[in-house]
Design an enzyme around this catalytic site. Structure first.
Site, PDB file in Angstrom:
ATOM      1  N   HIS A 464       0.818  -1.204   0.000  1.00  0.00           N
ATOM      2  CA  HIS A 464       0.000   0.000   0.000  1.00  0.00           C
ATOM      3  C   HIS A 464       0.854   1.256   0.000  1.00  0.00           C
ATOM      4  CE1 HIS A 464      -3.829  -2.173   1.563  1.00  0.00           C
ATOM      5  NE2 HIS A 464      -3.811  -2.061   0.256  1.00  0.00           N
ATOM      6  N   GLU A 706      -7.815 -18.154 -28.882  1.00  0.00           N
ATOM      7  CA  GLU A 706      -7.239 -18.217 -27.533  1.00  0.00           C
ATOM      8  C   GLU A 706      -6.811 -19.625 -27.130  1.00  0.00           C
ATOM      9  OE1 GLU A 706     -10.299 -16.681 -24.906  1.00  0.00           O
ATOM     10  OE2 GLU A 706     -11.848 -17.370 -26.286  1.00  0.00           O
ATOM     11  N   ASP A 730      -6.050 -16.135 -22.104  1.00  0.00           N
ATOM     12  CA  ASP A 730      -6.179 -17.593 -22.182  1.00  0.00           C
ATOM     13  C   ASP A 730      -5.112 -18.205 -23.071  1.00  0.00           C
ATOM     14  OD1 ASP A 730      -8.190 -18.601 -20.486  1.00  0.00           O
ATOM     15  OD2 ASP A 730      -9.750 -17.748 -21.758  1.00  0.00           O
ATOM     16  N   CYS A 777      -7.548  -8.522 -27.865  1.00  0.00           N
ATOM     17  CA  CYS A 777      -8.327  -7.961 -26.755  1.00  0.00           C
ATOM     18  C   CYS A 777      -7.857  -8.460 -25.395  1.00  0.00           C
ATOM     19  CB  CYS A 777      -9.815  -8.251 -26.932  1.00  0.00           C
ATOM     20  SG  CYS A 777     -10.223 -10.004 -27.026  1.00  0.00           S
TER      21      CYS A 777
END
Length: 844
Positions: A464, A706, A730, A777
């Site tokens: 963080h 994919e 994928d 994509c």
């Protein structure tokens, strides 16, 4: 006679209610008050020990009814009951009735000698006469139609199942929102991770919720029992559906290869660390060492006073964190500032407080030791998790631990040791801050005008503190050698947060190169945002379409704001999630039409339902499989379930007239599959013609590439469709034979690996030969390093997270096709993802 306890945040309110109830019962009923806390500056609050003492004061075998106002009053009452014997606990009852009316009704019933069950019934019905007189309907405003209803210990328990969609799962900020939402309700709420098959934990405990290790795609079961169970589950459902309000960071545009300033070789030694926050900083060194806290252990006799001392320290800690939260909201934004919501909830964690209470009251430990030992046990528990993100949350826990300890020790010596006076964190003049580590609260307090860079020997790029540094725009390096702690204040340091390199007293040529890089970065950043609506065109005139990946209507506004030229991937599976039945044909049609209307004439590529793998949906009756990624998913499932597939196709077609819609089938592995899918599409088109329903007769049809088999026969598949869209998420895991959700092999799933890049190249070549266009994509497009690769490999279109679009467009504008093709050719010849990344980082 039944006793009554009134629990309220306000002592004055509770005493007033008690007086009214006593008068109505003519003083016959044992009544007691547990309200407020002993803090003149902030008297509102509840104390479990007060509640315990109040219960004891009115206890009898007839039973005790506890009425509460809101929030932590219930938590305090629950904790108080746990201090009773098992026999006593059976006779003490929490009642959800309204405080004022309920107390009066309960007192009157108790005075008449009613049983504890009758007293509670009267309290619960206390509003009936008022409601009747006002003519208000009491029909519930929300009736849950999600989840199952079961019986558990005589109470009705209602349950819903939700799927986590956040990129980092239920990490600190969304966990904090989850816990704070659950704590608003009186119902008992528990949650379990169905994906990991964990036991149910309390939903009001930030630390127990964290142990669920809920990641993206994991399914949670949330169960609630109590009067407001429906409302609680609805609120939690909406919270998850809203993705906990999270959005991706706006990335800083990276330097395109043609603008990268390479540093000249220097005999001067540089120190190598881990890049945590990008950018260049040059300034004198300022070493920071926090004040050490030494805790002494001693026996306490007055345990009540010791507990109260801890509670005061916790209350002041809350005030300090709340102030820090307000400041952080302004400096780094609400999303990142929500880190400190988790800090606040840590201080309210009932499981943690119960453990500390036990050490003080049963072992007679002083508050400092009790607090420190309990927190350290929790820290060790976090460190035992294999999940690296959970391990990084240790810094947040230690941050809160140290805050409370400082206050305890300060109060002990009658010194108010506040954040403002505790240490000299910020230098008096602009400098590079050197430290062993920085806590999140320390990082949030940095003055950006004074701290130009951060260098630490510990820490992580996913901590963080690192996230806050990035949001503050402060270059940061973590994991530097210990020798940096021995550097002299005032020495000049140069920091390159992009490479993780630090120079001490650098030579002029290094300073000149770093200064030039810094100036260029600033110029590029400004230019990227200024040209967000321009087309992505190379210096020699080649255009590449830049589209957005979306999950629904809510994403369109953001996509257009960041310059999306269309939607390259509409992930329709999200329309099917968080439901108990599939969306109807009409519902889907309306959604597709709404998205298309917002896009205007821009293209909209809709991927048909892609479930299975890491996207399970319970009501679709997906199989329980040993390896769901290799199982019944994507187009395989749809072809076997035309009752699900056909309504979606009908909805897409019916929404298509006068819009640039395209349809795309996922997970196609064979020619037979695409032909079968097209046959069903033709069947649906025929039905619509017979019904006289218009649709776009020229709609393009494409597939996701994919799986390796699709690449191997891409030339055959290309003759069946109008376009390809490569899904590198994928494709990477199938090429590398590595489950991207498996922590021990997920590092192999890297789209920069030459094996994956060659698959992309082969797919593009097959598409070109067949005369169809090809896009990408996957998440690869969101990585700024990939820009020259994607252009050089010959893609016609990319679709990515909307917030990464400006940087991608700006990088394209700095390249020529010849440059990109040369870089891509060289990348294909490398033998590892690491070497590809190094090549891209150094490309000129």
């Amino acid at each position: 006679m039944v006793g009554i306890v009134i629990v309220s945040h306000s002592k004055q309110l509770a005493e007033g209610v008690c007086e009214l109830a006593a008068q109505m019962a003519q003083g016959k009923v044992p009544l007691s008050v547990a309200a407020g806390i002993d803090d003149p500056e902030n008297p509102l609050g509840t104390d479990p020990m007060q509640v315990y003492e109040a219960i004891v004061s009115v206890y009898s075998d007839e039973g005790v009814v506890i009425l509460m106002d809101l929030g932590s009053a219930l938590m305090s009452a629950e904790m108080a009951i746990e201090f009773l014997t098992s026999e006593q606990q059976q006779k003490v009852h929490l009642c959800e009735a309204p405080l004022v009316e309920g107390a009066v009704a309960a007192a009157v019933a108790a005075a008449s000698g009613s049983s504890v069950q009758q007293v509670m019934a009267e309290a619960r019905g206390a509003l009936t006469s008022k409601v009747t007189q006002l003519g208000i309907s009491t029909s519930p405003s929300f009736a849950s139609n999600q989840g199952q209803i079961t019986k558990h210990q005589g109470q009705t328990t209602k349950e819903i199942h939700v799927t986590i969609r956040n990129k980092l799962g239920l990490h600190a900020r969304p966990a904090a929102k989850f816990v704070s939402t659950a704590a608003r309700f009186q119902s008992q709420i528990v949650v379990s991770n169905l994906t990991r098959k964990t036991a149910a934990v309390r939903a009001d405990s930030i630390n127990q919720v964290a142990t669920l290790v809920a990641r993206q795609g994991h399914k949670l079961a949330i169960a609630a029992s109590g009067a407001d169970a429906d409302e609680a589950l609805k609120a939690l459902q909406e919270l998850v559906d809203s993705n906990f309000g999270e959005q991706e960071d706006i990335p800083s545009p990276s330097l395109p290869p043609s603008l990268t300033h390479s540093l000249p070789p220097s005999p001067h030694h540089f120190l190598q660390g881990i890049p945590a926050s990008g950018g260049i900083a040059i300034a004198p060194i300022f070493s920071y060492t926090p004040v050490s806290i030494h805790v002494q252990k001693y026996h306490v006799d007055d345990v009540e006073t010791e507990w109260q001392r801890l509670r005061v320290a916790i209350q002041v800690s809350k005030e300090e964190i709340q102030s820090l939260l307000s400041q952080a909201c302004t400096q780094i934004g609400d999303a990142e500032a929500a880190i400190f919501d988790a800090h606040l909830l840590f201080l309210e964690d009932p499981v943690l407080l119960e453990a500390v209470h036990q050490r003080i009251f049963q072992q007679h430990q002083n508050a400092e030791v009790a607090w420190q030992e309990v927190v350290e046990e929790l820290v060790n528990n976090y460190r035992s998790f294999e999940d690296p993100y959970l391990q990084e949350r240790v810094a947040d826990i230690v941050d809160v631990e140290q805050r409370v300890l400082r206050l305890l020790i300060g109060f002990q010596s009658h010194i108010r040791n506040s954040d403002s006076s505790r240490d000299n964190l910020n230098p008096s003049e602009p400098a590079i801050l050197i430290a062993s580590d920085l806590s999140p609260s320390e990082t949030a307090r940095l003055d950006r005008a004074k701290v130009l860079g951060i260098c630490t020997t510990s820490g992580s790029a996913i901590s963080h503190s690192a996230i806050i540094a990035r949001r503050l725009g402060i270059p940061a390096i973590v994991g530097l050698p210990e020798e940096v702690m021995r550097l002299s204040n005032g020495a000049i340091a140069a920091v390159d947060g992009d490479t993780g390199r630090m120079w001490v007293n650098p030579e002029s040529e290094v300073l000149n190169a770093l200064s030039a890089k810094r100036d260029t970065q600033q110029a590029v950043r400004q230019e990227a945002l200024a040209t967000v609506f321009n087309r992505a065109v190379t210096r020699d005139g080649r255009r590449i379409d830049v589209f957005a990946n979306i999950t629904g209507i809510a994403d369109i506004e953001e996509a257009l704001r960041f310059g999306a030229e269309g939607v390259g991937l509409f992930r329709t599976e999200f329309l099917y999630m968080e439901r108990i039945t599939p969306p109807s044909e009409e519902e889907q049609q309306l959604i597709y039409l709404s998205v298309a209307q917002q896009l205007g004439k821009r293209p909209l590529i809709i991927r048909t339902l892609d479930v299975g793998g890491d996207k399970p949906i319970s009501y679709l009756n997906l199989l329980s499989e040993n390896n769901s990624f290799l199982g019944w998913r994507g187009i395989r499932y749809c072809l076997d379930n035309p009752e699900i597939f056909k309504p979606q196709l009908r909805a897409i077609l019916k929404a298509s007239p006068q819009h640039q819609m395209k349809i795309m089938f996922p997970m196609v592995a064979t020619v037979e599959e695409i032909r079968a899918a097209k046959a069903i599409l033709v069947e649906v088109q025929s039905e619509l013609r017979q019904e006289g329903i218009p649709f776009d007769e020229e709609m393009e049809v494409g597939i996701m590439v994919e799986v390796p088999s699709a690449v191997a026969i891409a030339d055959k598949l290309a003759t069946e469709v109008d376009f390809f869209s490569i899904g590198t998420n994928d494709l990477s895991q199938y090429v590398m034979a590595a489950d991207r959700t498996h922590p021990l092999v997920a590092n192999l799933v890297d789209a920069f690996h030459p094996a994956v890049l060659r698959m992309i190249q082969q797919t593009v070549q097959a598409a070109r030969t067949a005369g169809i266009w090809v896009g990408l994509c996957g998440e690869l497009a969101s990585d700024p390093l990939s820009t020259p690769l994607l252009l050089g490999l010959g893609l016609n279109e990319v679709s990515l997270n909307p917030r990464f679009i400006p940087a991608f467009k700006q990088a394209i504008a700095q390249l020529t096709v010849a440059q990109a093709e040369a870089i891509a050719t060289s990348a294909l010849q490398q033998d590892s993802a690491q070497k590809v990344r190094a090549l891209l980082a150094q490309a000129v």
